[in-house]
Design an enzyme around this catalytic site. Structure first.
Site, PDB file in Angstrom:
ATOM      1  N   GLY A  31       0.798  -1.221   0.000  1.00  0.00           N
ATOM      2  CA  GLY A  31       0.000   0.000   0.000  1.00  0.00           C
ATOM      3  C   GLY A  31       0.829   1.268   0.000  1.00  0.00           C
ATOM      4  O   GLY A  31       2.009   1.258  -0.311  1.00  0.00           O
ATOM      5  N   LEU A  33       0.319   3.626  -2.133  1.00  0.00           N
ATOM      6  CA  LEU A  33       0.656   3.449  -3.548  1.00  0.00           C
ATOM      7  C   LEU A  33       1.245   4.704  -4.168  1.00  0.00           C
ATOM      8  O   LEU A  33       0.848   5.824  -3.835  1.00  0.00           O
ATOM      9  CB  LEU A  33      -0.608   3.036  -4.316  1.00  0.00           C
ATOM     10  CG  LEU A  33      -1.295   1.761  -3.811  1.00  0.00           C
ATOM     11  CD1 LEU A  33      -2.582   1.510  -4.598  1.00  0.00           C
ATOM     12  CD2 LEU A  33      -0.357   0.559  -3.886  1.00  0.00           C
ATOM     13  N   GLY A  36       5.040   4.004  -9.116  1.00  0.00           N
ATOM     14  CA  GLY A  36       5.734   2.726  -9.341  1.00  0.00           C
ATOM     15  C   GLY A  36       4.742   1.557  -9.257  1.00  0.00           C
ATOM     16  O   GLY A  36       4.714   0.682 -10.129  1.00  0.00           O
ATOM     17  N   HIS A  37       3.901   1.558  -8.199  1.00  0.00           N
ATOM     18  CA  HIS A  37       2.908   0.486  -8.066  1.00  0.00           C
ATOM     19  C   HIS A  37       1.903   0.523  -9.221  1.00  0.00           C
ATOM     20  O   HIS A  37       1.508  -0.512  -9.752  1.00  0.00           O
ATOM     21  CB  HIS A  37       2.103   0.658  -6.771  1.00  0.00           C
ATOM     22  CG  HIS A  37       2.900   0.563  -5.514  1.00  0.00           C
ATOM     23  ND1 HIS A  37       3.091   1.644  -4.667  1.00  0.00           N
ATOM     24  CD2 HIS A  37       3.549  -0.481  -4.943  1.00  0.00           C
ATOM     25  CE1 HIS A  37       3.809   1.262  -3.628  1.00  0.00           C
ATOM     26  NE2 HIS A  37       4.111  -0.014  -3.771  1.00  0.00           N
ATOM     27  N   GLY A 147       8.365  -5.160  -8.834  1.00  0.00           N
ATOM     28  CA  GLY A 147       9.209  -4.071  -9.330  1.00  0.00           C
ATOM     29  C   GLY A 147      10.697  -4.409  -9.250  1.00  0.00           C
ATOM     30  O   GLY A 147      11.163  -5.003  -8.271  1.00  0.00           O
ATOM     31  N   GLN A 153      14.499  -9.161  -3.963  1.00  0.00           N
ATOM     32  CA  GLN A 153      13.159  -9.729  -3.730  1.00  0.00           C
ATOM     33  C   GLN A 153      12.687 -10.491  -4.976  1.00  0.00           C
ATOM     34  O   GLN A 153      12.120 -11.580  -4.880  1.00  0.00           O
ATOM     35  CB  GLN A 153      12.184  -8.604  -3.381  1.00  0.00           C
ATOM     36  CG  GLN A 153      10.732  -9.020  -3.333  1.00  0.00           C
ATOM     37  CD  GLN A 153       9.840  -7.956  -2.730  1.00  0.00           C
ATOM     38  OE1 GLN A 153       9.792  -7.795  -1.533  1.00  0.00           O
ATOM     39  NE2 GLN A 153       9.119  -7.219  -3.562  1.00  0.00           N
ATOM     40  N   MET A 184      11.114   5.768  -6.877  1.00  0.00           N
ATOM     41  CA  MET A 184       9.899   5.922  -6.067  1.00  0.00           C
ATOM     42  C   MET A 184       9.828   4.821  -5.022  1.00  0.00           C
ATOM     43  O   MET A 184      10.114   3.658  -5.294  1.00  0.00           O
ATOM     44  CB  MET A 184       8.667   5.890  -6.956  1.00  0.00           C
ATOM     45  CG  MET A 184       8.535   7.151  -7.759  1.00  0.00           C
ATOM     46  SD  MET A 184       6.910   7.293  -8.487  1.00  0.00           S
ATOM     47  CE  MET A 184       7.155   8.820  -9.407  1.00  0.00           C
ATOM     48  N   SER A 186       7.525   3.998  -1.070  1.00  0.00           N
ATOM     49  CA  SER A 186       6.588   4.503  -0.048  1.00  0.00           C
ATOM     50  C   SER A 186       7.357   5.128   1.106  1.00  0.00           C
ATOM     51  O   SER A 186       6.834   5.973   1.826  1.00  0.00           O
ATOM     52  CB  SER A 186       5.727   3.354   0.481  1.00  0.00           C
ATOM     53  OG  SER A 186       5.076   2.716  -0.595  1.00  0.00           O
ATOM     54  N   ARG A 187       8.610   4.712   1.311  1.00  0.00           N
ATOM     55  CA  ARG A 187       9.391   5.222   2.443  1.00  0.00           C
ATOM     56  C   ARG A 187       9.990   6.599   2.165  1.00  0.00           C
ATOM     57  O   ARG A 187      10.516   7.228   3.087  1.00  0.00           O
ATOM     58  CB  ARG A 187      10.501   4.237   2.819  1.00  0.00           C
ATOM     59  CG  ARG A 187       9.976   2.971   3.480  1.00  0.00           C
ATOM     60  CD  ARG A 187      11.098   2.111   4.023  1.00  0.00           C
ATOM     61  NE  ARG A 187      10.618   1.044   4.886  1.00  0.00           N
ATOM     62  CZ  ARG A 187      10.479  -0.237   4.528  1.00  0.00           C
ATOM     63  NH1 ARG A 187      10.791  -0.615   3.304  1.00  0.00           N
ATOM     64  NH2 ARG A 187      10.033  -1.141   5.387  1.00  0.00           N
TER      65      ARG A 187
HETATM   66  O1  PAF Z   1       7.500  -5.270  -2.254  1.00  0.00           O
HETATM   67  C1  PAF Z   1       6.609  -5.240  -1.375  1.00  0.00           C
HETATM   68  O2  PAF Z   1       5.843  -4.285  -1.274  1.00  0.00           O
HETATM   69  C2  PAF Z   1       6.484  -6.414  -0.414  1.00  0.00           C
HETATM   70  O3  PAF Z   1       7.724  -6.931  -0.062  1.00  0.00           O
HETATM   71  C3  PAF Z   1       5.539  -7.520  -0.941  1.00  0.00           C
HETATM   72  C4  PAF Z   1       6.104  -8.187  -2.192  1.00  0.00           C
HETATM   73  C5  PAF Z   1       4.175  -6.953  -1.226  1.00  0.00           C
HETATM   74  C6  PAF Z   1       5.386  -8.610   0.126  1.00  0.00           C
HETATM   75  O4  PAF Z   1       4.848  -8.091   1.300  1.00  0.00           O
END
Ligand code: PAF
Length: 283
Positions: A31, A33, A36-37, A147, A153, A184, A186-187
């Site tokens: 969230g 958002l 990027g999202h 992303g 990840q 971009m 969220s932090r």
């Molecule tokens: O990239 C993220 O926002 C998180 O690590 C994810 C993939 C939603 C898992 O909580």
């Protein structure tokens, strides 16, 4: 757009979509958002008939000293934005249902989680892999979009998807940047105006390393040195790591060989805020 919070309801909706021959695209998020999202949702839409976006601030991927409680949240704004980017179902499960009392099962990916983010944030990728496996079971996607900003990840989730036999195609969306180059995230809202100004050094140092590689430099140490020098010129910046690694194995490189796929990545703290960024170079 349909908003669903129950896991059983999400599973029924996914089953219904599959029964009617629809391809499901999933974008897992935490969230707050940003563009990027939204770009990932548009990519998912171009590969699927129905996009399921999940919003879940996942407690198991935060360390005890990390920002789970204060992680930014704005579900009303997120709902509007997700709908505007073509999401058909917004899945917002609760912590109580995702991790009920007695919860004891985790997905843990070995080796590639021992380095970079995994080294600095022990347990982080176990939480990420676990929640994404659970989200895949909830939404049964044909394709999931993540992303490139979180490069490690992506590597961990590709491995988990393969190893646990999820029939899910993983697609990676490019890093979306602010006009001054900051990736971009969220932090980014945590940064003070001065930290925000200095934070562009992440992008500038990756660009500098890219320039050196294009000019023929192949020694990882020289690239790391050039990036360190630029970052050291910013008073607020404290380096966690700067890495020049093989893009698939994430093993550190000494020399960049012809034909290699190289991941330049870094994590830098500005006060209490930790930022990451990366760039992929194919030689
Ligand atoms: O990239 C993220 O926002 C998180 O690590 C994810 C993939 C939603 C898992 O909580």
């Amino acid at each position: 757009m349909n908003v669903i919070s129950g896991i059983a309801e999400m599973q029924s909706a996914a089953e219904e979509l599959r029964r009617s021959g629809k391809r499901i695209g999933m974008v897992p998020t935490m969230g707050f958002l940003h563009e990027g999202h939204l770009s990932l949702m548009r990519i998912a839409r171009s590969h699927a008939d129905a996009v399921v976006t999940s919003i879940f601030v996942n407690p198991t991927q935060f360390g005890p000293a990390e920002d789970f409680e204060k992680y930014p949240r704005d579900i009303e704004r997120d709902t509007r934005l997700a709908a505007s980017a073509g999401t058909a179902i917004l899945f917002v499960p609760t912590v109580a249902e995702m991790y009920p009392d007695g919860y004891a099962t985790y997905a843990s990916v070995d080796r590639i989680t021992d380095v970079l983010e995994g080294k600095v944030r022990p347990g982080h990728f176990r939480g990420v892999a676990t929640v994404v496996a659970k989200l895949f079971h909830c939404a049964a996607p044909h394709v999931a979009v993540f992303g490139q900003k979180d490069a490690q990840q992506v590597a961990v989730l590709r491995r988990m998807t393969l190893d646990l036999n999820f029939p899910v195609e993983i697609i990676v969306g490019p890093i979306v940047r602010e006009a001054d180059g900051l990736a971009m995230s969220s932090r980014n809202v945590y940064l003070s105006p001065e930290e925000r100004r200095q934070s562009t050094v992440l992008h500038r140092s990756l660009a500098k390393a890219g320039e050196l590689i294009r000019a023929g430099e192949r020694r990882a140490g020289v690239l790391i040195g050039a990036m360190s020098d630029l970052i050291a010129a910013q008073a607020a910046a404290k380096v966690d790591y700067i890495s020049v690694a093989d893009a698939d194995t994430l093993k550190e490189l000494q020399v960049l060989a012809q034909g290699a796929s190289v991941l330049l990545s870094l994590a830098v703290r500005f006060g209490a805020t930790r930022l990451i960024d990366n760039s992929l170079v194919n030689l």
